[in-house]
Motif scaffolding. Structure first.
Motif, PDB file in Angstrom:
ATOM      1  N   SER A   5      42.758  47.017  52.990  1.00 47.76           N
ATOM      2  CA  SER A   5      42.063  47.801  54.179  1.00 47.76           C
ATOM      3  C   SER A   5      43.165  48.311  55.123  1.00 47.76           C
ATOM      4  O   SER A   5      43.030  49.275  55.592  1.00 47.76           O
ATOM      5  CB  SER A   5      41.176  46.826  54.894  1.00 47.76           C
ATOM      6  OG  SER A   5      39.939  46.515  54.051  1.00 47.76           O
TER       7      SER A   5
ATOM      8  N   ASP B 110      36.777  52.291  51.521  1.00 46.61           N
ATOM      9  CA  ASP B 110      37.068  51.228  51.551  1.00 46.61           C
ATOM     10  C   ASP B 110      35.771  50.286  51.188  1.00 46.61           C
ATOM     11  O   ASP B 110      35.079  50.073  52.225  1.00 46.61           O
ATOM     12  CB  ASP B 110      37.791  50.687  52.825  1.00 46.61           C
ATOM     13  CG  ASP B 110      38.136  49.385  52.973  1.00 46.61           C
ATOM     14  OD1 ASP B 110      38.369  48.475  52.056  1.00 46.61           O
ATOM     15  OD2 ASP B 110      38.738  49.029  54.009  1.00 46.61           O
ATOM     16  N   GLU B 111      35.675  49.897  50.084  1.00 44.05           N
ATOM     17  CA  GLU B 111      34.658  48.966  49.522  1.00 44.05           C
ATOM     18  C   GLU B 111      33.094  49.592  49.963  1.00 44.05           C
ATOM     19  O   GLU B 111      32.614  49.050  50.455  1.00 44.05           O
ATOM     20  CB  GLU B 111      34.758  47.519  50.143  1.00 44.05           C
ATOM     21  CG  GLU B 111      35.949  47.087  49.551  1.00 44.05           C
ATOM     22  CD  GLU B 111      36.218  45.533  49.593  1.00 44.05           C
ATOM     23  OE1 GLU B 111      34.872  44.829  49.084  1.00 44.05           O
ATOM     24  OE2 GLU B 111      37.098  44.700  49.843  1.00 44.05           O
TER      25      GLU B 111
HETATM   26 MG    MG Z   1      39.333  44.979  52.881  1.00 38.83          MG
END
Ligand code: MG
Ligand code: ADP
Length: 291
Positions: A53, A172-173
């Protein structure tokens, strides 16, 4: 020139230690050189805390390097005057869909980005329509985002980024909070943007089935790039991945175990079909010997 280039990218967070007094520095990204060419679909893997991240937030200047440089389409993210241009070129989609939607009606939410960029109302209308159609959410344009499923909300969030016509989208995810159906919808939308609109995609995920179709897989560990290669190259290195407590696709693991037990099955099997193709000649062979 790549769409994303990082050189010796390092990021330290400053934290207050447990005693509440001393400032300690925590290195989250450590000397990362990343090159992404336009149109690539990149998947980033790595367990929690490996710096994914933090790296992602550098790609549209949410964070700035402690050391090293990040270029987005040749623009240095430390150049404050280029911030709008950078954010327009590289959009971000985060894990929690509820934190990303601000509009009270889907189409208003999608219009928000281009409005801020000063795009003309007529063009905004066209972009909203095209973006919502791309993520298959056009029929929900008059709906309230509150009532949508997680997967639908994420697709609206993606449409909001798409409406800014970015060259690159960092996700991001994006599927971490979704059910299996929602996950598939979101990944399909990302793949469609990549294939049909040549948008560069950088997808951070824990789900192996989202990784196997990527052009390149990057594995992060302790802030560094541990491995990178095609999905087949990466998932041929099962023992190494296991040593770092990283997942591999289930079918890859099964193939690996069969191979270890002596069956002539190649490394880097990625799909059920590939495994079936590798096994079936062995089975036929045994049967014909019997007969
Ligand atoms: Mg992360
Ligand atoms: P990942 O996304 O791979 O889980 P992160 O980039 O979130 O990894 O975190 C990398 C490291 O940086 C971790 O050790 C994490 O605890 C630390 N970290 C992340 N965000 C912050 C922050 N805002 N302040 C201090 N440390 C942070």
């Amino acid at each position: 020139m790549g769409i994303i280039e990082t050189r010796h990218l390092t990021h330290d967070y400053q934290k207050i230690d447990e005693d509440g007094k001393t400032q300690v520095s925590c290195r989250a990204v450590d000397d990362v050189d990343l090159d992404v060419s336009p149109g690539q679909f990149i998947a980033i893997l790595g367990h929690n805390g490996s710096g994914k991240s933090t790296l992602a937030k550098h790609l549209n200047a949410i964070l700035l390097p402690t050391q090293g440089t990040v270029y987005v389409d040749g623009l240095d993210t430390r150049d404050a005057e280029k911030l709008d241009a950078i954010r327009q070129r590289a959009g971000m989609v985060f894990q929690n869909p509820d934190n990303q939607i601000i509009g009270t009606v889907v189409e208003e939410d999608v219009a928000f980005g281009p409005e801020n960029m000063g795009v003309s109302p007529r063009e905004i209308e066209q972009r909203v329509e095209a973006s919502l159609k791309t993520v298959d959410m056009w029929e929900y344009r008059k709906h309230s985002p509150n009532r949508l499923s997680g997967g639908q909300k994420q697709r609206v969030a993606i449409a909001g980024v798409v409406a800014m016509e970015p060259m690159c989208i960092v996700l991001d995810e994006p599927t971490a909070m979704l059910d299996p159906v929602g996950r598939k919808e979101v990944i399909r939308a990302a793949q469609k943007l990549n294939r049909e609109k040549q948008v560069t995609i950088i997808l951070i995920t824990h789900y192996m089935e989202e990784v196997i179709e990527a052009d390149r897989v990057i594995v992060m560990d302790q802030g560094k790039i541990l491995m990178q290669g095609t999905p087949r190259e990466i998932f041929s290195r099962v023992e190494e991945l296991k040593a770092h407590r990283l997942d591999v696709p289930q079918v890859t693991m099964l193939a690996h175990e069969l191979r270890k037990s002596g069956l002539p099955i190649p490394e880097g099997i990625l799909t059920v079909e590939e495994l079936a193709d590798a096994i079936s000649p062995l089975v036929n062979h045994t049967e014909s010997k019997k007969g």
